[in-house]
Motif scaffolding. Structure first.
Motif, PDB file in Angstrom:
ATOM      1  N   SER A  62       0.826  -1.214   0.000  1.00 55.70           N
ATOM      2  CA  SER A  62       0.000   0.000   0.000  1.00 55.70           C
ATOM      3  C   SER A  62       0.854   1.257   0.000  1.00 55.70           C
ATOM      4  CB  SER A  62      -0.942   0.001   1.209  1.00 55.70           C
ATOM      5  OG  SER A  62      -0.208   0.144   2.420  1.00 55.70           O
ATOM      6  N   ARG A  63       2.064   1.171   0.564  1.00 51.87           N
ATOM      7  CA  ARG A  63       2.964   2.329   0.606  1.00 51.87           C
ATOM      8  C   ARG A  63       3.828   2.446  -0.653  1.00 51.87           C
ATOM      9  NH1 ARG A  63       3.493   0.318   5.914  1.00 51.87           N
ATOM     10  NH2 ARG A  63       5.522  -0.637   5.402  1.00 51.87           N
ATOM     11  N   GLY A  64       3.645   1.530  -1.595  1.00 55.95           N
ATOM     12  CA  GLY A  64       4.406   1.573  -2.831  1.00 55.95           C
ATOM     13  C   GLY A  64       5.827   1.075  -2.695  1.00 55.95           C
ATOM     14  N   GLU A  65       6.113   0.311  -1.616  1.00 55.31           N
ATOM     15  CA  GLU A  65       7.468  -0.205  -1.400  1.00 55.31           C
ATOM     16  C   GLU A  65       7.680  -1.547  -2.103  1.00 55.31           C
ATOM     17  OE1 GLU A  65       8.442  -0.127   2.773  1.00 55.31           O
ATOM     18  OE2 GLU A  65       7.376   1.771   3.055  1.00 55.31           O
ATOM     19  N   ALA A  66       6.647  -2.050  -2.736  1.00 58.91           N
ATOM     20  CA  ALA A  66       6.742  -3.266  -3.553  1.00 58.91           C
ATOM     21  C   ALA A  66       5.674  -3.173  -4.634  1.00 58.91           C
ATOM     22  CB  ALA A  66       6.546  -4.516  -2.705  1.00 58.91           C
ATOM     23  N   ASP A  67       5.905  -3.885  -5.728  1.00 58.07           N
ATOM     24  CA  ASP A  67       5.004  -3.807  -6.879  1.00 58.07           C
ATOM     25  C   ASP A  67       4.036  -4.975  -6.991  1.00 58.07           C
ATOM     26  OD1 ASP A  67       6.369  -1.442  -8.057  1.00 58.07           O
ATOM     27  OD2 ASP A  67       8.036  -2.848  -8.204  1.00 58.07           O
ATOM     28  N   ALA A  68       4.345  -6.087  -6.310  1.00 53.49           N
ATOM     29  CA  ALA A  68       3.493  -7.272  -6.459  1.00 53.49           C
ATOM     30  C   ALA A  68       3.613  -8.171  -5.238  1.00 53.49           C
ATOM     31  CB  ALA A  68       3.865  -8.051  -7.716  1.00 53.49           C
ATOM     32  N   LEU A  69       2.567  -8.929  -5.008  1.00 55.47           N
ATOM     33  CA  LEU A  69       2.536  -9.954  -3.961  1.00 55.47           C
ATOM     34  C   LEU A  69       2.584 -11.305  -4.668  1.00 55.47           C
ATOM     35  CD1 LEU A  69       2.106 -10.723  -0.945  1.00 55.47           C
ATOM     36  CD2 LEU A  69      -0.353 -10.666  -1.407  1.00 55.47           C
ATOM     37  N   VAL A  70       3.598 -12.114  -4.351  1.00 61.13           N
ATOM     38  CA  VAL A  70       3.807 -13.383  -5.057  1.00 61.13           C
ATOM     39  C   VAL A  70       3.686 -14.550  -4.084  1.00 61.13           C
ATOM     40  CG1 VAL A  70       5.366 -14.718  -6.519  1.00 61.13           C
ATOM     41  CG2 VAL A  70       5.403 -12.219  -6.632  1.00 61.13           C
ATOM     42  N   VAL A  71       2.932 -15.571  -4.483  1.00 56.56           N
ATOM     43  CA  VAL A  71       2.840 -16.808  -3.711  1.00 56.56           C
ATOM     44  C   VAL A  71       3.090 -17.984  -4.656  1.00 56.56           C
ATOM     45  CG1 VAL A  71       1.308 -15.980  -1.883  1.00 56.56           C
ATOM     46  CG2 VAL A  71       0.323 -16.828  -4.024  1.00 56.56           C
ATOM     47  N   SER A  72       3.652 -19.060  -4.106  1.00 55.20           N
ATOM     48  CA  SER A  72       3.887 -20.232  -4.944  1.00 55.20           C
ATOM     49  C   SER A  72       2.574 -20.946  -5.262  1.00 55.20           C
ATOM     50  CB  SER A  72       4.849 -21.198  -4.244  1.00 55.20           C
ATOM     51  OG  SER A  72       4.289 -21.660  -3.023  1.00 55.20           O
ATOM     52  N   LYS A  73       1.646 -20.934  -4.303  1.00 52.82           N
ATOM     53  CA  LYS A  73       0.330 -21.538  -4.492  1.00 52.82           C
ATOM     54  C   LYS A  73      -0.713 -20.603  -3.898  1.00 52.82           C
ATOM     55  CE  LYS A  73       1.837 -26.380  -4.370  1.00 52.82           C
ATOM     56  NZ  LYS A  73       1.634 -27.696  -3.728  1.00 52.82           N
ATOM     57  N   LEU A  74      -1.869 -20.513  -4.561  1.00 53.62           N
ATOM     58  CA  LEU A  74      -2.903 -19.588  -4.112  1.00 53.62           C
ATOM     59  C   LEU A  74      -3.353 -19.881  -2.691  1.00 53.62           C
ATOM     60  CD1 LEU A  74      -4.750 -17.228  -4.777  1.00 53.62           C
ATOM     61  CD2 LEU A  74      -6.395 -18.866  -5.711  1.00 53.62           C
ATOM     62  N   ASP A  75      -3.410 -21.178  -2.298  1.00 54.23           N
ATOM     63  CA  ASP A  75      -3.898 -21.484  -0.959  1.00 54.23           C
ATOM     64  C   ASP A  75      -2.933 -21.044   0.143  1.00 54.23           C
ATOM     65  OD1 ASP A  75      -1.912 -23.403  -1.066  1.00 54.23           O
ATOM     66  OD2 ASP A  75      -3.254 -25.117  -0.840  1.00 54.23           O
ATOM     67  N   ARG A  76      -1.703 -20.676  -0.235  1.00 52.92           N
ATOM     68  CA  ARG A  76      -0.781 -20.098   0.756  1.00 52.92           C
ATOM     69  C   ARG A  76      -1.229 -18.688   1.121  1.00 52.92           C
ATOM     70  NH1 ARG A  76       0.509 -23.826   3.281  1.00 52.92           N
ATOM     71  NH2 ARG A  76      -1.386 -24.513   2.223  1.00 52.92           N
ATOM     72  N   LEU A  77      -1.867 -18.021   0.164  1.00 51.86           N
ATOM     73  CA  LEU A  77      -2.366 -16.671   0.408  1.00 51.86           C
ATOM     74  C   LEU A  77      -3.692 -16.725   1.145  1.00 51.86           C
ATOM     75  CD1 LEU A  77      -2.166 -13.626  -0.020  1.00 51.86           C
ATOM     76  CD2 LEU A  77      -3.148 -13.937  -2.298  1.00 51.86           C
ATOM     77  N   SER A  78      -4.634 -17.514   0.633  1.00 52.18           N
ATOM     78  CA  SER A  78      -5.934 -17.649   1.280  1.00 52.18           C
ATOM     79  C   SER A  78      -6.650 -18.882   0.755  1.00 52.18           C
ATOM     80  CB  SER A  78      -6.798 -16.411   1.019  1.00 52.18           C
ATOM     81  OG  SER A  78      -8.087 -16.583   1.554  1.00 52.18           O
ATOM     82  N   ARG A  79      -7.389 -19.546   1.630  1.00 49.16           N
ATOM     83  CA  ARG A  79      -8.246 -20.657   1.213  1.00 49.16           C
ATOM     84  C   ARG A  79      -9.669 -20.176   0.927  1.00 49.16           C
ATOM     85  NH1 ARG A  79      -5.852 -25.537   2.019  1.00 49.16           N
ATOM     86  NH2 ARG A  79      -4.077 -25.643   3.445  1.00 49.16           N
ATOM     87  N   SER A  80      -9.896 -18.886   1.158  1.00 49.80           N
ATOM     88  CA  SER A  80     -11.228 -18.321   0.960  1.00 49.80           C
ATOM     89  C   SER A  80     -11.279 -17.526  -0.332  1.00 49.80           C
ATOM     90  CB  SER A  80     -11.586 -17.408   2.147  1.00 49.80           C
ATOM     91  OG  SER A  80     -12.680 -16.581   1.839  1.00 49.80           O
ATOM     92  N   LEU A  81     -12.181 -17.909  -1.237  1.00 41.19           N
ATOM     93  CA  LEU A  81     -12.354 -17.161  -2.473  1.00 41.19           C
ATOM     94  C   LEU A  81     -12.833 -15.738  -2.196  1.00 41.19           C
ATOM     95  CD1 LEU A  81     -13.927 -19.586  -5.102  1.00 41.19           C
ATOM     96  CD2 LEU A  81     -11.733 -18.424  -5.234  1.00 41.19           C
ATOM     97  N   SER A  82     -13.639 -15.580  -1.159  1.00 42.00           N
ATOM     98  CA  SER A  82     -14.129 -14.250  -0.812  1.00 42.00           C
ATOM     99  C   SER A  82     -12.978 -13.345  -0.389  1.00 42.00           C
ATOM    100  CB  SER A  82     -15.173 -14.343   0.306  1.00 42.00           C
ATOM    101  OG  SER A  82     -16.307 -15.059  -0.116  1.00 42.00           O
ATOM    102  N   ASP A  83     -12.073 -13.867   0.448  1.00 40.40           N
ATOM    103  CA  ASP A  83     -10.914 -13.081   0.859  1.00 40.40           C
ATOM    104  C   ASP A  83     -10.033 -12.756  -0.348  1.00 40.40           C
ATOM    105  OD1 ASP A  83     -11.513 -12.851   3.528  1.00 40.40           O
ATOM    106  OD2 ASP A  83     -10.359 -14.595   4.148  1.00 40.40           O
TER     107      ASP A  83
END
Length: 206
Positions: A62-83
């Motif tokens: 949000s502060r512009g200190e990075a350009d992207a959020l990277v995960v190897s697998k989507l479920d590492r980020l969230s198991r909820s489609l809504s989230d």
């Protein structure tokens, strides 16, 4: 491009899992020339995004200190489609990308945006379907005379009436018949008074 490599395992002793995720992200970073800052949540569930690591990652983005959020697998980020849908919306508004290597999601590319949009649409459909089923279930319950919402409190006047009738020797069934004839509402909802309900009410009011 600077990216946040997000790592998560559900138990603290899954070091191999963290290492495998890190290796997958390093490989893609080397191929695409990314600078990576890794942030991890060890021993954290994926049922929601209320985690210290992801909170820190979102702060950097949000502060512009990075350009992207990277995960190897989507479920590492969230198991909820809504989230996930909410994260997609946040990324779009703040101007950063989400990249999930296992599904080919990369919102910095047209194809990745399409895949992400389809998943967000599925999440929206899921929420609306659950809402519709809940609404239909409540309507069916109301049609059967079941009270929906906060439990009604016992009317003191009804409690006094039951006590008075009992003191004059009326049976629970006779009291239930009188209450039904007078359309007296039940404290917990329902269509009709029954002897067992009258008895429970009398005990609570005694």
């Amino acid at each position: 491009m600077k990216v946040v490599g997000y790592l998560r395992v559900s138990t603290v002793d899954q070091e191999h899992g963290i290492a495998a995720q890190r290796a997958a992200i390093w490989g893609e970073a080397d191929r695409r020339g990314w600078a990576v800052e890794f942030i991890e949540d060890a021993g954290k569930s994926g049922k929601d995004i209320d985690r210290p690591g992801i909170t820190r990652a979102l702060g950097l983005l949000s502060r512009g200190e990075a350009d992207a959020l990277v995960v190897s697998k989507l479920d590492r980020l969230s198991r909820s489609l809504s989230d996930f849908a909410r994260l997609l919306d946040l990324a779009s508004r703040q101007g950063w990308s989400i990249i999930a290597l296992d599904l080919g999601i990369d919102t910095s590319t047209p194809t990745g945006k399409l895949v992400a949009s389809v998943m967000a649409a599925v999440a929206q459909w899921e929420r609306e379907t659950i809402g519709l089923r809940t609404k239909e279930a409540l309507a069916a319950a109301k049609a059967k005379g079941v009270h929906v919402g906060r439990p009604r409190k016992l009317d003191p006047a009804v409690a006094r009436r039951i006590r008075n009738l009992r003191s004059r020797g009326h049976t629970y069934r006779a009291i239930a018949d009188r209450l039904n004839a007078d359309a007296v509402p039940l404290p917990g909802g329902g269509a009709r008074w029954h002897p067992s309900g009258v008895r429970q009410t009398a005990l609570r009011a005694s």
